[in-house]
Design an enzyme around this catalytic site. Structure first.
Site: not given
Ligand code: GLP
Length: 244
Positions: A67, A135, A137, A142
Site C-alpha cells: 500500500d 482498526n 485493516h 479499511e
C-alpha cells in the site's frame, strides 16, 4: 489459520525473516508482497542481514508494496516507498527492475490500480507479509471494504489518519491510501500476518475470536487457505486460553 506466539518481538521477527528467506530459496522467482509499518521493520532488517551474510540469491524474485499514502512523496520518510527501500530493497541489493510500488501521485488512479492487478493476476502472490491496523485493516482495506475488492484507492478511516501520523516527522494531511485489495490478500499462496506489543492485544483478540466480518477486515484471515498469524506474548495477552 495457524497461530504462533513468540516470547518477544525479536523472536517473532527472526521467525518471520526465516519464512521470507525460505520462500525465495524454494522459489527463486517468487512474487512477494510487503507491508510497511513498525511491525515488520525488524524482520526486514534481519532478512537483509542474513541475505548479505550468507550470500542468498534474491536476484530473481519480484517484490510489490502492499500500500501507499496518496499524495505523499517517495522521499518522505513516512512513505511506504521510502520504508521499503530503506529497510529492504537497498540493504538486500534489490534491483529496481524487481520492484513495483504504487505511485502516490498517480493522476489516473484506476490505471494505477490496473497495473498492480495485472501484475498480481499474471504471477500470483507467493508470499504476502502484512501487519494489522488498530482498526483491523490490512493494507488500506479499511473496515467495510468489499471482500471481492482488487487494488483500489481508499478513503482513510479516522483511526488510520490519526495512528498514521506516527510515521511522519511533521504533521501531514493523509486522506486517501492506495492498496492491494482484500480478494488479493485472500488469494495469496501464503499469508503471514504479524503483530506485536500490548497495544495490539485487543486487536488480535478480535482477529482471532470475532466472527468473520468485513467491518474488521483482519478477521477474514481465519479462513485464508494458508495464513499464519505470528504474534508476540504481549499481543497475545488478551486471548482466551483456549484460543492461544
Ligand atoms: C498501516 C499500514 C499497514 C500496516 C498497518 C500496521 O497503516 N498501511 O500496511 O501493516 O497500518 O502498522 P504498524 O505495523 O505500524 O502497527
Amino acid at each position: 489459520m495457524e497461530l504462533k506466539v513468540y516470547n518477544n518481538y525479536n523472536d517473532l521477527s527472526a521467525a518471520a525473516a526465516e519464512i521470507i528467506i525460505d520462500c525465495v530459496k524454494s522459489k527463486p522467482d517468487a512474487l512477494l508482497c510487503f507491508a510497511t509499518g513498525d511491525t515488520p521493520k525488524l524482520a526486514y532488517q534481519m532478512v537483509a542481514e542474513k541475505v548479505v551474510k550468507e550470500n542468498i540469491d534474491f536476484s530473481k524474485c519480484f517484490m510489490i508494496g502492499l500500500d501507499e499514502w496518496m499524495g505523499i512523496s517517495p522521499e518522505n520518510t513516512g512513505s511506504c516507498h521510502w520504508f521499503l527501500h530503506e529497510y529492504l530493497f537497498k540493504p538486500v541489493n534489490i534491483d529496481l527492475s524487481q520492484v513495483h510500488l504504487f505511485d502516490a501521485f498517480a493522476k489516473d488512479e484506476e490505471a494505477e490500480c490496473k497495473k498492480m492487478n495485472k501484475l498480481i493476476a499474471a504471477n500470483g502472490i507467493d508470499l504476502m507479509v502484512v501487519g494489522v491496523g488498530m482498526n483491523g485493516h490490512i493494507g488500506f482495506n479499511e473496515p467495510g471494504t468489499d471482500i471481492e475488492s482488487l487494488a483500489h484507492v481508499a478513503i482513510l478511516d479516522e483511526t488510520t489518519k490519526t495512528v498514521g501520523q506516527k510515521y511522519f516527522r511533521d504533521k501531514v494531511s493523509i486522506e486517501k491510501g492506495i492498496t492491494v485489495g482484500l480478494k488479493q490478500v485472500m488469494q495469496a499462496e501464503k499469508l503471514l500476518v504479524m503483530a506485536n506489543g500490548k497495544k495490539k492485544a485487543p486487536v488480535i483478540k478480535r482477529v482471532v475470536e470475532e466472527h468473520l466480518n468485513t467491518d474488521f477486515p483482519a478477521s477474514l484471515i481465519q479462513v485464508h487457505k494458508n495464513s499464519l498469524l505470528m504474534i508476540d506474548d504481549e499481543a497475545a495477552s488478551e486471548l482466551k486460553t483456549e484460543t492461544r
